[in-house]
Design a protein around this motif. Sequence first.
Motif, PDB file in Angstrom:
ATOM      1  N   LEU A  18       0.824  -1.207   0.000  1.00  0.00           N
ATOM      2  CA  LEU A  18       0.000   0.000   0.000  1.00  0.00           C
ATOM      3  C   LEU A  18       0.863   1.263   0.000  1.00  0.00           C
ATOM      4  O   LEU A  18       0.533   2.238  -0.684  1.00  0.00           O
ATOM      5  N   TYR A  19       1.969   1.250   0.777  1.00  0.00           N
ATOM      6  CA  TYR A  19       2.855   2.419   0.781  1.00  0.00           C
ATOM      7  C   TYR A  19       3.326   2.745  -0.637  1.00  0.00           C
ATOM      8  O   TYR A  19       3.471   3.910  -1.012  1.00  0.00           O
ATOM      9  N   ALA A  77       0.097   7.195   1.515  1.00  0.00           N
ATOM     10  CA  ALA A  77       0.104   6.138   2.539  1.00  0.00           C
ATOM     11  C   ALA A  77       1.435   6.093   3.286  1.00  0.00           C
ATOM     12  O   ALA A  77       1.463   5.990   4.519  1.00  0.00           O
ATOM     13  N   ALA A  78       2.549   6.166   2.558  1.00  0.00           N
ATOM     14  CA  ALA A  78       3.859   6.116   3.211  1.00  0.00           C
ATOM     15  C   ALA A  78       4.074   7.351   4.083  1.00  0.00           C
ATOM     16  O   ALA A  78       4.583   7.260   5.210  1.00  0.00           O
ATOM     17  N   GLY A  97       8.023   2.344  -6.024  1.00  0.00           N
ATOM     18  CA  GLY A  97       6.750   2.976  -6.348  1.00  0.00           C
ATOM     19  C   GLY A  97       6.674   4.363  -5.733  1.00  0.00           C
ATOM     20  O   GLY A  97       7.526   5.216  -5.970  1.00  0.00           O
ATOM     21  N   ARG A  98       5.647   4.601  -4.912  1.00  0.00           N
ATOM     22  CA  ARG A  98       5.482   5.897  -4.263  1.00  0.00           C
ATOM     23  C   ARG A  98       6.194   5.982  -2.918  1.00  0.00           C
ATOM     24  O   ARG A  98       6.073   6.983  -2.218  1.00  0.00           O
ATOM     25  N   TRP A  99       6.908   4.938  -2.556  1.00  0.00           N
ATOM     26  CA  TRP A  99       7.526   4.854  -1.235  1.00  0.00           C
ATOM     27  C   TRP A  99       9.002   5.227  -1.319  1.00  0.00           C
ATOM     28  O   TRP A  99       9.795   4.534  -1.918  1.00  0.00           O
ATOM     29  N   ASP A 100       9.383   6.346  -0.697  1.00  0.00           N
ATOM     30  CA  ASP A 100      10.787   6.735  -0.578  1.00  0.00           C
ATOM     31  C   ASP A 100      11.407   5.938   0.566  1.00  0.00           C
ATOM     32  O   ASP A 100      11.076   6.158   1.738  1.00  0.00           O
ATOM     33  N   CYS A 101      12.314   5.040   0.238  1.00  0.00           N
ATOM     34  CA  CYS A 101      12.904   4.145   1.241  1.00  0.00           C
ATOM     35  C   CYS A 101      14.245   4.702   1.720  1.00  0.00           C
ATOM     36  O   CYS A 101      15.279   4.012   1.677  1.00  0.00           O
ATOM     37  N   ASP A 102      14.249   5.967   2.161  1.00  0.00           N
ATOM     38  CA  ASP A 102      15.510   6.608   2.533  1.00  0.00           C
ATOM     39  C   ASP A 102      16.169   5.952   3.738  1.00  0.00           C
ATOM     40  O   ASP A 102      17.375   6.056   3.930  1.00  0.00           O
ATOM     41  N   GLY A 103      15.386   5.264   4.569  1.00  0.00           N
ATOM     42  CA  GLY A 103      15.975   4.572   5.700  1.00  0.00           C
ATOM     43  C   GLY A 103      16.836   3.392   5.312  1.00  0.00           C
ATOM     44  O   GLY A 103      17.565   2.847   6.144  1.00  0.00           O
ATOM     45  N   MET A 104      16.780   2.978   4.037  1.00  0.00           N
ATOM     46  CA  MET A 104      17.575   1.856   3.543  1.00  0.00           C
ATOM     47  C   MET A 104      18.795   2.323   2.754  1.00  0.00           C
ATOM     48  O   MET A 104      19.512   1.506   2.166  1.00  0.00           O
ATOM     49  N   ALA A 105      19.031   3.618   2.716  1.00  0.00           N
ATOM     50  CA  ALA A 105      20.180   4.150   1.979  1.00  0.00           C
ATOM     51  C   ALA A 105      21.472   3.504   2.477  1.00  0.00           C
ATOM     52  O   ALA A 105      21.662   3.287   3.674  1.00  0.00           O
ATOM     53  N   ALA A 106      22.363   3.179   1.528  1.00  0.00           N
ATOM     54  CA  ALA A 106      23.604   2.490   1.882  1.00  0.00           C
ATOM     55  C   ALA A 106      24.680   2.855   0.877  1.00  0.00           C
ATOM     56  O   ALA A 106      24.409   3.429  -0.185  1.00  0.00           O
ATOM     57  N   THR A 107      25.922   2.494   1.216  1.00  0.00           N
ATOM     58  CA  THR A 107      27.043   2.795   0.327  1.00  0.00           C
ATOM     59  C   THR A 107      27.214   1.728  -0.750  1.00  0.00           C
ATOM     60  O   THR A 107      28.095   1.840  -1.587  1.00  0.00           O
TER      61      THR A 107
END
Length: 260
Positions: free
Chosen positions: A19-20, A26-27, A127-137
Amino acid sequence: MSMAIELKPESAKAFARFLYARVPGAAQLRFAIKDLVARYVSKPEFGGVSRLGNGGGLIIDVGANRGQSIAAFRRLRPDCDVVAFEPEPRSAARLISRYQGDRRVTIHDCALGQRAGQLTFFIPRYGRWDCDGMAATSQDEATQWLRDRGRMFRFDETRLTVTEHAVQCRTLDSFRLSPMLIKLHAQGAELDILKGSQETLRRCAPPLMCAFPGRELVDFLRQFDYDPYLGDGGDFAQGLARPGATFTWFYSRTHLEHPS
């Protein structure tokens, strides 16, 4: 006779992530609720903060993300200062804006690592979900969680995109801080960060909160006389965190023998 469909917890989470990614807003709503809840509730592992003595001190938050840990530290130890590091640009900007009026919180928008220089950060979006918490090198590190079987309901590779950002990297030692606690949650970069923190570890021997530590990290910390402890609500036993918990605590024998 009516029949009810029961979703297992992980299935329900996978559907929520679906859904996010597809429902506008939603996210954003989910994270707004999490930000609000973080002011009042924290993971049980944070209960160990109460064991750190009285009289203030400095807590270092490596991988501050949306500020959940900062909120926990400010609630549980209002007498302490917090220095937080968050290299993901949007997350860092949010934190700087949120805490600009709090003299006890300092935000650094840089990465930490084994040596100074420049790093490329990979930030996934599904999709519409920015997954910035998963950012990695590493691009693989940034996207692997989303790709893992069962994480996403009806995972669609075509909805997954990754952007790159160049960020400055420094060693924690270069800041010459004297922490009473270091928390690390850095998408697999924890060991590199600790390798750039060796002088700080020797000088201060602070307790550590490390997210999902692997064997190599545990072995590295043993040279500084650190042992892993699982903490739940302030009670500790030697060993790694239980399944479902994020953080393992590390105490040095020096700290246990001479608590603050």
